[in-house]
Scaffold this active site. Structure first.
Site, short mmCIF file in Angstrom:
data_model
loop_
_atom_site.label_atom_id
_atom_site.label_comp_id
_atom_site.label_asym_id
_atom_site.label_seq_id
_atom_site.Cartn_x
_atom_site.Cartn_y
_atom_site.Cartn_z
N ASP A 96 52.35 -83.02 55.71
CA ASP A 96 53.15 -84.09 55.13
C ASP A 96 52.22 -85.26 54.77
O ASP A 96 51.20 -85.03 54.12
CB ASP A 96 54.26 -84.47 56.12
CG ASP A 96 55.32 -85.38 55.54
OD1 ASP A 96 56.23 -84.89 54.87
OD2 ASP A 96 55.23 -86.61 55.75
N TYR A 192 55.42 -95.15 52.53
CA TYR A 192 55.92 -94.88 51.18
C TYR A 192 55.75 -96.10 50.28
O TYR A 192 55.35 -95.99 49.11
CB TYR A 192 57.40 -94.48 51.24
CG TYR A 192 57.62 -93.18 51.96
CD1 TYR A 192 57.61 -91.97 51.27
CD2 TYR A 192 57.83 -93.15 53.34
CE1 TYR A 192 57.80 -90.77 51.94
CE2 TYR A 192 58.01 -91.95 54.01
CZ TYR A 192 57.99 -90.76 53.31
OH TYR A 192 58.16 -89.57 53.97
N HIS A 252 60.28 -77.32 56.20
CA HIS A 252 59.12 -78.20 55.99
C HIS A 252 58.27 -78.31 57.25
O HIS A 252 57.05 -78.41 57.17
CB HIS A 252 59.65 -79.58 55.56
CG HIS A 252 58.61 -80.62 55.39
ND1 HIS A 252 57.67 -80.58 54.37
CD2 HIS A 252 58.33 -81.76 56.10
CE1 HIS A 252 56.89 -81.64 54.44
NE2 HIS A 252 57.26 -82.36 55.49
#
Length: 272
Positions: A96, A192, A252
């Site tokens: 990730d 982010y 994931h």
């Protein structure tokens, strides 16, 4: 152990075993706990495993301000960890955001990386231009940009949005416990805000360096957030030798869903 970074942040780093060093880098909203199924087999295979809580996560400091979470700054954190342990080089494994960070470490500090393993996230050059299907999967990245609003909505109704977003995969209850600490949710979202702001769509694209280290890319067929194509295409940006593996049936969080297969791949690839 604790490691101080060049900008004065204190990181919690789990170190276990002896032998060839491996750095394990987690993503959002994880911590070094993500690697609990990988650490014992890697130690048993003769490695020193180094698993930090990245800045903003776990027991590491949570600096204020978006700029503190630039991925290049976190790459300097990885170098600081190696320096603190007096290691010239190490294998680097990331998942990730940790995979994005691993690519950056290998590209910007190639002299510190022996072998690279990227789980889920492909080489930075494969992220542009972004396919519409990938934009649809990445809707949350835009939502996380709304400072204050995201902090209010994500935890609402017993973290309903987070539970739905994760599809109850990963360590959901642990994520909620971690993110409920003062400042922890903002720190995680700042990854982010610092690295994928909407404004970057208008900035000129600068190609990222090719990777000189032998590299293994792994993607899982149940990944709800990332397409397979960018990982498959990453080999074009690796000069040191490329291998791609697909793990079927895992979400994931493939380290948790298919630990035996992931461990097999890591032990084999990093033994060379």
């Amino acid at each position: 152990m604790r490691v101080d970074t060049p900008d004065g942040i204190s990181l919690h780093v789990h170190v276990e075993g002896e032998g060839s060093p491996i750095v394990l880098l987690h993503g959002f909203p994880d911590s070094s706990h993500l690697w609990r199924n990988q650490i014992p087999p890697l130690v048993a295979a003769g490695h020193q495993v180094i698993a930090p809580d990245l800045r903003g996560f776990g027991a590491s400091d949570r600096p204020s301000g978006v700029e503190a979470y630039r991925i290049t700054t976190s790459a300097a954190d990885v170098v600081a960890i190696l320096d603190a342990l007096q290691l010239e080089r190490a294998h680097v494994v990331g998942h990730d955001w940790g995979a994005g960070l691993a690519w950056v470490v290998a590209g910007m500090h190639p002299e510190r990386v022996d072998r690279l393993v990227a789980l889920s996230v492909g080489h930075p050059n494969t992220q542009v231009p972004t396919a519409v299907e990938q934009r649809e999967r990445s809707w949350y990245m835009l939502w996380f940009q709304f400072e204050g609003l995201a902090e209010e909505v994500v935890p609402r109704d017993d973290w309903k949005l987070l539970r739905e977003w994760t599809r109850e995969n990963g360590d959901v209850d642990r994520y909620i416990e971690d993110l409920s600490r003062p400042g922890a949710l903002t720190a995680g979202l700042n990854w982010y805000r610092a690295n994928v702001p909407p404004q970057r769509e208008l900035a000129p694209r600068r190609p990222f360096p090719s990777i000189a280290a032998p590299t293994l890319g792994v993607w899982s067929s149940g990944d709800d957030y990332l397409l397979e194509a960018p990982m498959q295409a990453s080999g074009a940006h690796v000069t040191g030798g490329w291998r791609y593996e697909r793990v079927d049936g895992a979400s994931h969080w493939l380290q948790l869903d298919a630990p035996e297969r992931v461990n097999e791949l890591l032990v084999e690839f990093l033994a060379r």
